[in-house]
Scaffold this motif. Structure first.
Motif, PDB file in Angstrom:
ATOM      1  N   HIS A 105       0.842  -1.291   0.098  1.00 23.22           N
ATOM      2  CA  HIS A 105      -0.113  -0.214  -0.230  1.00 23.22           C
ATOM      3  C   HIS A 105       0.934   1.192   0.011  1.00 23.22           C
ATOM      4  CE1 HIS A 105      -2.751  -3.149   1.823  1.00 23.22           C
ATOM      5  NE2 HIS A 105      -3.575  -2.474   1.083  1.00 23.22           N
ATOM      6  N   GLY A 106       0.504   2.204  -0.963  1.00 26.26           N
ATOM      7  CA  GLY A 106       1.319   3.527  -0.659  1.00 26.26           C
ATOM      8  C   GLY A 106       1.504   4.053   0.571  1.00 26.26           C
ATOM      9  N   GLY A 152       6.428   4.302   3.912  1.00 17.75           N
ATOM     10  CA  GLY A 152       7.319   5.509   4.784  1.00 17.75           C
ATOM     11  C   GLY A 152       7.536   6.749   3.946  1.00 17.75           C
ATOM     12  N   ALA A 153       7.027   6.892   2.597  1.00 18.16           N
ATOM     13  CA  ALA A 153       7.318   8.082   1.905  1.00 18.16           C
ATOM     14  C   ALA A 153       6.064   8.114   0.983  1.00 18.16           C
ATOM     15  CB  ALA A 153       8.555   7.962   1.291  1.00 18.16           C
ATOM     16  N   VAL A 155      11.339   0.583  -4.865  1.00 17.76           N
ATOM     17  CA  VAL A 155      12.273  -0.132  -3.981  1.00 17.76           C
ATOM     18  C   VAL A 155      11.670  -0.003  -2.502  1.00 17.76           C
ATOM     19  CG1 VAL A 155      14.438  -0.988  -3.093  1.00 17.76           C
ATOM     20  CG2 VAL A 155      14.214  -0.209  -5.508  1.00 17.76           C
ATOM     21  N   CYS A 156      11.203  -1.200  -1.834  1.00 20.21           N
ATOM     22  CA  CYS A 156      10.520  -0.962  -0.506  1.00 20.21           C
ATOM     23  C   CYS A 156      11.668  -0.742   0.401  1.00 20.21           C
ATOM     24  CB  CYS A 156       9.805  -2.198  -0.172  1.00 20.21           C
ATOM     25  SG  CYS A 156      10.546  -3.775   0.069  1.00 20.21           S
ATOM     26  N   LYS A 189      17.548   6.775   4.985  1.00 20.72           N
ATOM     27  CA  LYS A 189      16.234   7.035   5.964  1.00 20.72           C
ATOM     28  C   LYS A 189      15.375   5.558   5.746  1.00 20.72           C
ATOM     29  CE  LYS A 189      13.872  11.027   5.554  1.00 20.72           C
ATOM     30  NZ  LYS A 189      12.976  11.851   5.409  1.00 20.72           N
ATOM     31  N   ASP A 190      14.776   5.417   6.703  1.00  9.55           N
ATOM     32  CA  ASP A 190      13.593   4.290   6.827  1.00  9.55           C
ATOM     33  C   ASP A 190      12.544   4.520   5.943  1.00  9.55           C
ATOM     34  OD1 ASP A 190      12.586   1.664   7.487  1.00  9.55           O
ATOM     35  OD2 ASP A 190      11.788   2.507   9.370  1.00  9.55           O
TER      36      ASP A 190
END
Length: 398
Positions: A163-164, A168-169, A181-182, A299-300
């Motif tokens: 899911h968008g 995290g972004a 890329v997740c 960043k995560d």
């Protein structure tokens, strides 16, 4: 008469009018989407004989391999021929996969198209998608309990769908990026952060909060700033290697005889160090080492990438070994992308489409061809005139 016309007018307001052109355009759009997803896969022959196919449309059969059993994937042709009445999960496309239909994972089913299969395909990779679960939330799609409208995006490394809102972004507009890329894959393939600073659609800069890799690329450190916004010199000097400290001391020694502000001296310090490092790495010919010499942030979050970003990845000997160790050599293969697969499907479908009129013409002699063309043109003119009357009256609808 007025009373009779009113209900008809009211009815025309309630019923949406769809033109024939709208129907044809929608049908063409759906056909193109189907060609994109399925066009690169064979709908009649089991793909097992091809070995591990670079990319193909895949399905999982919940009827034959329910949750709790071993995961298995089947090709497009087997989904039609062997599992036509079963409950299937559409997996879109997966890379380097060999059809499992009828092997040892299927207790009571023999493949009708290619029954002579090995008991197991050791090269296949599986995840929760094969049981109809997606994203870090491990939910089905579509999810009857999820009332939040959200699009699903596939990670091009692990090939799971997310899911968008769980990346995290915030994803850019769908047309602004080509691949994603997740978060988990960015952690595993951390070298991509050096490229993200230069190539990612939403560029990750050192102005954001997070962990910043120091200029030598040795480790992570938080961005340390003084009150006027400049980074502290001691933070820089502590984390650089011995040869870097020599450069630092040399620059500082030169600056003792010249009055300057703290921000300008720090800027000169960093430039001198980075230029020295870039000169060293440029001689080795490794793009990644040159990027690591610059400051970049980790960043995560997931990252989003533009078209053809993979062509910018370094392919030196050391980087290729690293890709192999991380099992991501496919990143350097331009034909691995979903876009390349979809384009191949569209080309193959276009080549398979035959014009029946041209086939008929080719089977005739010259006189018959001329007569048929004349009759066809007469029919086209008459049909056009006939439909034009309705168009002029505004009564042509579907």
């Amino acid at each position: 008469m007025a009373g009779a016309e009113e209900p008809a007018g009211r009815q025309s307001e309630l019923e949406p009018v769809v033109s024939l052109v709208d129907v044809l355009e929608e049908d063409e759009e759906l056909e193109n989407e189907a060609c994109a997803v399925l066009g690169g896969s064979d709908s009649e022959k089991c793909s097992y004989s091809q070995g591990s196919v670079k990319r193909q449309a895949l399905y999982a059969c919940s009827t034959c391999t329910p949750e709790g059993e071993e995961p298995a994937g089947i090709c497009l042709a087997c989904s039609y021929e062997c599992h036509g009445s079963h409950k299937l999960f559409e997996l879109y496309t997966k890379r380097n996969f060999r059809c499992d239909c009828g092997n040892s994972k299927f207790k009571n089913l023999e493949c009708k198209l290619f029954p002579d299969k090995a008991k197991i395909n050791s090269g296949n990779k599986y995840n929760d998608n094969f049981f109809g679960l997606y994203c870090i939330c491990k939910r089905p799609y579509p999810d009857p309990e999820d009332e939040i409208p959200d699009e699903m995006i596939q990670c091009i490394v692990c090939e799971d769908w997310f899911h968008g809102r769980h990346l995290g972004a915030i994803p850019p507009e769908s047309g602004d990026f080509q691949e994603m890329v997740c978060q988990a894959c960015m952690k595993r393939c951390s070298f991509l952060w050096a490229y993200a600073a230069q190539l990612a659609v939403t560029k990750v800069t050192t102005e954001d909060d997070g962990l910043v890799l120091n200029v030598d690329g040795v480790g992570d450190q938080e961005v340390i700033k003084t009150e006027n916004g400049a980074h502290q010199d001691n933070a820089l000097e502590e984390d650089v290697p011995e040869h870097g400290k020599a450069i630092v001391k040399e620059v500082k020694a030169e600056q003792t005889n010249e009055p300057c502000t703290s921000s300008s001296s720090e800027s000169d310090l960093q430039k001198a160090f980075q230029n020295q490092h870039l000169n060293t790495e440029s001689q080795s010919g490794c793009k990644l080492e040159e990027l690591k010499a610059k400051q970049f942030i980790k960043k995560d979050t997931a990252t989003y990438w533009p078209l053809n970003w993979r062509s910018k990845l370094c392919t030196c000997k050391d980087c290729m070994k690293m890709y192999g160790d991380l099992d991501v050599l496919f990143l350097t293969d331009e034909y691995d992308t979903v876009l390349a697969y979809e384009n191949k499907g569209k080309v193959d479908q276009a080549a398979d489409r035959r014009d029946p009129l041209m086939d008929t013409l080719n089977s005739m002699n010259r006189v018959q061809q001329v007569e048929l063309i004349c009759e066809y043109n007469d029919l086209k003119t008459e049909l056009k005139d006939y439909l034009k009357r309705f168009a002029d009256e505004g009564t042509l609808s579907f």
